[in-house]
Design an enzyme around this catalytic site. Structure first.
Site, short mmCIF file in Angstrom:
data_model
loop_
_atom_site.label_atom_id
_atom_site.label_comp_id
_atom_site.label_asym_id
_atom_site.label_seq_id
_atom_site.Cartn_x
_atom_site.Cartn_y
_atom_site.Cartn_z
N SER A 120 0.82 -1.21 0.00
CA SER A 120 0.00 0.00 0.00
C SER A 120 0.86 1.26 0.00
O SER A 120 0.43 2.31 -0.48
CB SER A 120 -0.93 0.01 1.22
OG SER A 120 -0.19 -0.13 2.41
N ASP A 367 -3.82 6.25 12.13
CA ASP A 367 -2.96 5.50 11.21
C ASP A 367 -1.63 6.27 11.09
O ASP A 367 -1.58 7.35 10.51
CB ASP A 367 -3.65 5.40 9.84
CG ASP A 367 -2.81 4.65 8.79
OD1 ASP A 367 -1.58 4.52 8.98
OD2 ASP A 367 -3.39 4.21 7.76
N HIS A 370 0.50 5.09 6.96
CA HIS A 370 0.27 5.64 5.62
C HIS A 370 0.39 7.16 5.63
O HIS A 370 0.38 7.78 6.69
CB HIS A 370 -1.09 5.17 5.11
CG HIS A 370 -1.16 3.68 4.96
ND1 HIS A 370 -1.68 2.86 5.94
CD2 HIS A 370 -0.72 2.87 3.98
CE1 HIS A 370 -1.56 1.59 5.55
NE2 HIS A 370 -0.97 1.57 4.36
#
Ligand SMILES: *[C@@H]1O[C@H](CO)[C@@H](O)[C@H](O)[C@H]1NC(C)=O
Ligand SMILES: *[C@@H]1O[C@H](CO)[C@@H](O)[C@H](O)[C@H]1NC(C)=O
Ligand SMILES: *[C@@H]1O[C@H](CO)[C@@H](O)[C@H](O)[C@H]1NC(C)=O
Length: 397
Positions: A120, A367, A370
């Site tokens: 990702s 998070d 990311h």
């Protein structure tokens, strides 16, 4: 167990022998690298430098004007109150290189295929690159489509594609479904990654990454044999050893399938996380902070290491150095370690709605892995751009 270990050692030895037989690569002299249009000044290491606030020149694009950003990375659309994280520019120490030029990149990619392969974080970098190129291509002259593990962006006037292939561990694994996957109970296939690599063949520029999924646990399971092998022979290995094994497989694939006279290969190093504020001296009375609420980078003097596994970094460097097809390292690890402020935090599409208890302490579901777009991955692409078009003469790449 014993049989596999022997097979693994044989594989590693074969790769090492092949590399030794090929000599130490083609340092100095030799034909110019494909895609090079210039060279970095002598002694210029773009991985060393500092973040400079530059409100005039950054960001390069607006979040709302780039249609390719997944809702997990559109921080402003999800209520992030600050914007300063978009306005930092990476300045290499002691040297400057031409700034990103979308037209130049598209012209160089005319008739070519550029492919990102990884997880990702690599997808975030891929999307950032599409955003960087987007404005230079008129409407109607571009398309974007995702089918299963492969996303394809097409710049029609240039007959060029820029693609992303989901393979978070590069080897075939039980994480290969591009939508439904989890980092628990990771299982990889010991055999060569033919199912994946059939998609990689013929790419003119390859950009790999793979790190995060390997450090989700100490051990990893390896399945030997084929799908229809009834024995389901599974053994466990230390993650780092399995990682080295898979990187050797990638190197062997490159050596058999990539022509270094026509193509370039890059590997993007580990992307750091910011999950524990105590590591950068944030020890407020409320307990451990993390990336949540951070609005400025860590100072350049900080020794914060982002919890990045130095063993894994070493493995990346050592194994890829054995490749007869040169693999350029895009070294993003250190520069990203400073950027505690640039993660998506809670400002993203949530797959599972946070509970009332979590909402009361947003740090609990922030998070810190990311990155928002625009943001830090734009700088990763600037490094990639420099390495691709202005390679240094000092090193192999
Ligand atoms: C990446 O860059 C940092 C900072 O210059 C350096 O300390 C590190 O050794 C580099 N890593 C690799 C693999 O080149
Ligand atoms: C970007 O590259 C194109 C194509 O090489 C060139 O014509 C143009 O002048 C460049 N733009 C800038 C700002 O350097
Ligand atoms: C985040 O910042 C806001 C505004 O400065 C503050 O009120 C809040 O307590 C902070 N939250 C945490 C968890 O640090």
């Amino acid at each position: 167990m014993k049989v596999l270990v022997v097979a693994v050692l044989a594989l590693v030895a074969a790769a090492a022998a092949a590399a030794a037989a090929a000599g130490q690569g083609e340092e100095g002299g030799g034909p110019p690298l494909p895609f090079a249009v210039g060279a970095a000044p002598a002694g210029c290491d773009v991985a060393q430098g500092e973040w400079v606030r530059d409100d005039d020149a950054r960001p390069w694009y607006q979040e709302w004007e780039c249609p390719y950003i997944q809702p997990q990375l559109t921080c402003q659309a999800h209520g992030r109150p600050d914007k300063a994280y978009q306005s930092w520019r990476w300045q290499p120490r002691g040297c400057s290189l031409p700034s990103f030029n979308a037209t130049l990149m598209l012209e160089m990619l005319r008739g070519k295929r550029m492919l990102f392969v990884g997880d990702s974080l690599n997808r975030g970098q891929y999307v950032s690159l599409l955003c960087l190129l987007h404005r230079a291509i008129p409407d109607g002259a571009k398309s974007f489509e995702t089918v299963d593990s492969l996303s394809v962006f097409r710049a029609k006037n240039y007959d060029a594609t820029i693609e992303f292939y989901w393979a978070p561990m590069l080897a075939e694994s039980n994480s290969d479904d591009a939508v439904v996957h989890s980092a628990d109970d990771r299982l990889i296939r010991g055999a060569p990654m033919d199912r994946h690599s059939s998609f990689w063949k013929g790419a003119d520029v390859l950009v790999f990454n793979s790190y995060l999924w390997w450090v989700a646990g100490d051990k990893i399971q390896i399945l030997r044999g084929a799908d229809n092998d009834p024995s389901k022979d599974i053994v466990e290995m230390k993650s780092e050893e399995a990682y080295r094994l898979v990187l050797h497989q990638v190197v062997r694939w490159l050596e058999r399938n990539v022509d270094p006279v026509k193509s370039r290969v890059f590997f993007v190093t580990a992307s750091p996380t910011h999950t524990d504020g105590r590591a950068w001296g944030d020890d407020d009375a409320e307990g451990s902070g993390n990336c949540y609420n951070q609005t400025s980078p860590i100072s350049a003097a900080s020794s914060y290491r982002g919890g990045t596994s130095q063993e894994m970094l070493r493995a990346t460097e050592e194994v890829l150095a054995t490749s007869r097809v040169p693999v350029g390292l895009v070294n993003i690890t250190r520069l990203s370690e400073y950027r505690r402020d640039a993660h998506t935090q809670t400002y993203k599409k949530q797959w599972v709605e946070p509970t009332a208890e979590q909402r009361a302490d947003p740090r609990s579901y922030a998070d810190c892995t990311h990155w928002c777009l625009p943001g830090v991955p734009d700088t990763w692409n600037e490094l990639l751009y420099w390495k691709l078009f202005f390679p240094s003469n000092d090193q192999v790449l």
